[in-house]
Design a protein around this motif. Sequence first.
Motif, PDB file in Angstrom:
ATOM      1  N   THR A   1      36.344  39.317  34.748  1.00 34.87           N
ATOM      2  CA  THR A   1      36.025  37.793  34.495  1.00 34.87           C
ATOM      3  C   THR A   1      37.344  37.446  33.450  1.00 34.87           C
ATOM      4  O   THR A   1      38.173  36.349  33.345  1.00 34.87           O
TER       5      THR A   1
ATOM      6  N   THR B   1      29.231  39.834  42.372  1.00 34.08           N
ATOM      7  CA  THR B   1      29.124  39.471  43.147  1.00 34.08           C
ATOM      8  C   THR B   1      27.474  40.176  42.595  1.00 34.08           C
ATOM      9  O   THR B   1      27.413  40.668  41.475  1.00 34.08           O
ATOM     10  N   LYS B   2      26.524  40.280  43.288  1.00 30.10           N
ATOM     11  CA  LYS B   2      25.202  40.472  43.132  1.00 30.10           C
ATOM     12  C   LYS B   2      24.945  41.824  43.109  1.00 30.10           C
ATOM     13  O   LYS B   2      24.571  42.227  41.836  1.00 30.10           O
TER      14      LYS B   2
ATOM     15  N   PRO C   1      28.972  34.494  35.054  1.00 21.66           N
ATOM     16  CA  PRO C   1      29.887  33.777  36.555  1.00 21.66           C
ATOM     17  C   PRO C   1      29.366  33.477  37.234  1.00 21.66           C
ATOM     18  O   PRO C   1      29.430  35.557  37.543  1.00 21.66           O
ATOM     19  N   LYS C   2      29.850  33.188  38.628  1.00 22.67           N
ATOM     20  CA  LYS C   2      29.679  32.919  39.665  1.00 22.67           C
ATOM     21  C   LYS C   2      30.131  34.000  40.948  1.00 22.67           C
ATOM     22  O   LYS C   2      29.586  34.427  41.671  1.00 22.67           O
ATOM     23  N   LYS C   3      31.462  33.753  40.005  1.00 22.66           N
ATOM     24  CA  LYS C   3      32.147  35.041  40.597  1.00 22.66           C
ATOM     25  C   LYS C   3      32.096  36.142  40.883  1.00 22.66           C
ATOM     26  O   LYS C   3      32.428  37.439  41.834  1.00 22.66           O
TER      27      LYS C   3
END
Length: 442
Positions: free
Chosen positions: A324, A355-356, A351-353
């Motif tokens: 990030t 990954t799971k 943040p959405k960037k």
Amino acid sequence: CSFQLLVASFLTAPEGEYIIRQGARGDTFFIFTKGKADVTRFERVGGEAVYVRSLGKGDWFGEKVFQGEDLRTANVIAAEAVTCLVIDLESFNKLIGGFDDVSNKGHEDADAKAKYEEENAFFSNLNLADFNIIDTLGVGGFGRVELVQLKSDENKTFAMKILKKRHIVDTRQQEHIRSEKLIMQEAHSDFIVRLYRTFKDSKYLYMLMEACLGGELWTILRDRGSFEESTTRFYTACVVEAFAYLHSKGIIYRDLKPENLILDHKGYAKLVDFGFAKKIGFGKKTWTFCGTPEYVAPEIILNKGHDISADYWSLGILMYELLTGSPPFTGTDPMKTYNIILKGIDMIVFPKKITKNALNLIKKLCKDNPCERLGNLKNGVKDIQKHKWFEGFNWEGLKKGTLTPPIIPTVTSAIDTSNFDSFPEDNEDPPPDDNSGWDVDF
């Protein structure tokens, strides 16, 4: 809660209890220390359990797991209250190292020892006057890091860390500096910057180290803003290897951050700056409050005592920062940062960037309870290496140096410092002398 030190455990079973069931899968080996048990086997015809033999104190079973067979071929039932020593395959391999590797390891150790003895002989004959200063690689309150060149061989360059002795005494850092020297000189890992030897005079200490001319990881992160997942994975893996080496020697690092990762000319990341590192041994804790605020584990803040698990907390923080561009816990001052850390990783909005799988690994590394932290469980660092986020990653290629790094720095020669920031010349007056003798080992 240093589960990684577990080699064997004890199992107790009352009369009539199944210790092993035929057809089940398992990776444990049992040695009887007390009581008796019956071994039975179901026959194909009729499905009746047939008595095979009895087991008592000193007998064992399940040895085929060491040959790679995990399917149980018989039942073992306690005929009376029994106690067994239980060794799992993972612990056995850690302890023994695999029978096939023993002879090869001996040769490798002998070769490495000869190499380092030859290296020590070379460096022990050098003096400060044998080097020319080429350029400055870094500056700090302690002093400077200079790129130096061997006068007798211009292709040989090194990083010379020059420390002000009086400053070390004034800030009471003598023990940290001594510890740094001892740990780095004994650290022979491709993921840790080498310290070849030290010098001293009345004003300074000098640490002659491997020159890594790819630049600081922090500089690259600053310029790029953040890294792709594959790039973050590579640098995280380099740190995992460095930690695995240090922790196997009972050493805690305690100062992970992008500024303390430096790239060699190939693009591999190495740990540098061991001022906070400490040899604490195995199963022990230390209570010194140290580290960069954003990376400090909660048990350090709470003064509960900490061990190598604090390094795995910082690994999760590093992953987040590389992905990030900034660490998850930040405040306007250190105290505010510590209060945010104590609220826990679950309070952070990712943040959405991210990954799971990356999120899952970060949260497992940043567990509030050190005993639950990945890397500090029974399987140690292997739990991190086998995590889904590292699925398909070539760990063997990384160890051998054959894996292509995500960023390959441009290094044109042994004196190319273009991957470092420019620093002004040192125009300060020389520091006062310090002849107190605390640096007798340098």
